[in-house]
Write a protein that holds these residues in place. Sequence first.
Motif, PDB file in Angstrom:
ATOM      1  N   ALA A 298     -12.879 -76.628 -12.264  1.00  0.00           N
ATOM      2  CA  ALA A 298     -11.636 -75.894 -12.012  1.00  0.00           C
ATOM      3  C   ALA A 298     -11.253 -75.069 -13.244  1.00  0.00           C
ATOM      4  CB  ALA A 298     -10.516 -76.870 -11.659  1.00  0.00           C
ATOM      5  N   VAL A 299     -11.059 -73.768 -13.038  1.00  0.00           N
ATOM      6  CA  VAL A 299     -10.680 -72.824 -14.096  1.00  0.00           C
ATOM      7  C   VAL A 299     -11.675 -72.901 -15.269  1.00  0.00           C
ATOM      8  CG1 VAL A 299      -8.682 -71.836 -15.310  1.00  0.00           C
ATOM      9  CG2 VAL A 299      -8.299 -73.377 -13.415  1.00  0.00           C
TER      10      VAL A 299
ATOM     11  N   LYS B   3      -9.132 -81.842 -22.063  1.00  0.00           N
ATOM     12  CA  LYS B   3      -9.689 -80.561 -21.613  1.00  0.00           C
ATOM     13  C   LYS B   3      -9.282 -80.213 -20.177  1.00  0.00           C
ATOM     14  CE  LYS B   3     -13.827 -81.097 -24.481  1.00  0.00           C
ATOM     15  NZ  LYS B   3     -15.309 -81.225 -24.466  1.00  0.00           N
ATOM     16  N   THR B   4      -8.352 -80.965 -19.621  1.00  0.00           N
ATOM     17  CA  THR B   4      -7.983 -80.761 -18.218  1.00  0.00           C
ATOM     18  C   THR B   4      -6.828 -79.778 -18.073  1.00  0.00           C
ATOM     19  OG1 THR B   4      -6.415 -82.601 -18.266  1.00  0.00           O
ATOM     20  CG2 THR B   4      -8.678 -83.121 -17.622  1.00  0.00           C
TER      21      THR B   4
ATOM     22  N   LYS C 250      -0.362 -81.898 -12.041  1.00  0.00           N
ATOM     23  CA  LYS C 250      -1.186 -82.473 -10.981  1.00  0.00           C
ATOM     24  C   LYS C 250      -2.627 -81.976 -11.059  1.00  0.00           C
ATOM     25  CE  LYS C 250      -1.069 -85.214  -7.368  1.00  0.00           C
ATOM     26  NZ  LYS C 250      -0.802 -86.654  -7.527  1.00  0.00           N
ATOM     27  N   GLY C 251      -2.802 -80.784 -11.612  1.00  0.00           N
ATOM     28  CA  GLY C 251      -4.139 -80.224 -11.743  1.00  0.00           C
ATOM     29  C   GLY C 251      -5.054 -81.028 -12.644  1.00  0.00           C
ATOM     30  N   GLN C 252      -4.473 -81.919 -13.437  1.00  0.00           N
ATOM     31  CA  GLN C 252      -5.300 -82.764 -14.307  1.00  0.00           C
ATOM     32  C   GLN C 252      -6.339 -83.547 -13.504  1.00  0.00           C
ATOM     33  OE1 GLN C 252      -3.844 -86.575 -16.127  1.00  0.00           O
ATOM     34  NE2 GLN C 252      -4.108 -85.481 -18.057  1.00  0.00           N
TER      35      GLN C 252
ATOM     36  N   GLN D 292     -13.172 -84.284  -9.538  1.00  0.00           N
ATOM     37  CA  GLN D 292     -14.086 -83.435  -8.771  1.00  0.00           C
ATOM     38  C   GLN D 292     -15.115 -82.768  -9.687  1.00  0.00           C
ATOM     39  OE1 GLN D 292     -11.907 -80.806  -6.014  1.00  0.00           O
ATOM     40  NE2 GLN D 292     -10.134 -82.135  -6.272  1.00  0.00           N
ATOM     41  N   ASP D 293     -14.643 -82.273 -10.820  1.00  0.00           N
ATOM     42  CA  ASP D 293     -15.529 -81.588 -11.752  1.00  0.00           C
ATOM     43  C   ASP D 293     -16.651 -82.503 -12.245  1.00  0.00           C
ATOM     44  OD1 ASP D 293     -13.756 -79.474 -11.469  1.00  0.00           O
ATOM     45  OD2 ASP D 293     -12.697 -79.910 -13.341  1.00  0.00           O
TER      46      ASP D 293
END
Length: 205
Positions: free
Chosen positions: A70-71, A116-117, A121-123, A128-129
Amino acid sequence: MKKVFVIALSALLITGCNCKDSKTAACTDSGKAVIENIMTRTSIRAYTNQPVAADTVEILLKAGMAAPSAVNKQPWHFVVINDKAKLDELAEANPRGGKMLKEAPLAIVVCGDLTKTLDGKGQEFWIQDCSAATENILLAAHALGLGAVWTAGHPMEERMETLRATLKLPDTIVPLCTIVIGHPAENPDPKDKWIPENVTYNEFK
C-alpha cells in the motif's frame, strides 16, 4: 493423479487463451512457466540436510521485496535464520512447526515494521503487504527447486510472543509468519483447489 490433473489444468488455462497475439503473457514460454509454477506449488514439510546457498537466499528475499504494498510503504522486515542452534531454539518455541524447523536448514520470519506503515486504520495494511511478500517467497522457493511451508504467527498472541522473545524483536516489529525452507525430502501432489462455485461475476449471487 492430483498432480497430473493440476498440470493438465494449467495447460488447459494456457492453451485455451487466444494465442493469435503472440505477446499475450500466457501464450509465451515465460507465461507458461509462471502459471505452472503457481499451479504446482505445494507445502513441503520434510527436508534434506543440504544447506540453502547464500545467493539463493538473497533471491528469495528479493522476490519477497518485489511484492506490492500500500502506497509503496514496503512495511516489512525479514529475519533470516540459518544457524542450526537458533533453528532448534525456534522449534522449541513453535510446537506446530517444531519438527519442520528441526529438519530445515533455513527459515525466514516475515515481520511487519510498524515504523514504516500508514497512519491510522491504514496501518493494518501491513498484514496484506507482508502476506504478498510471503507468497512471493513461497513461489520463488518452488521455482528454485526448494520446498517451503508457511507457518502462522500473527494474530496468535502466544506464538507472536515466543517469536519476539526468541528473535529479540522490538515492539515495533510484528512477526506475521515463519517460512520454513529447505531442499525437499518429499514430493506431495499439489491439491486441485479450483471451485467454480466460489466465483461470481459483477455482484455476489
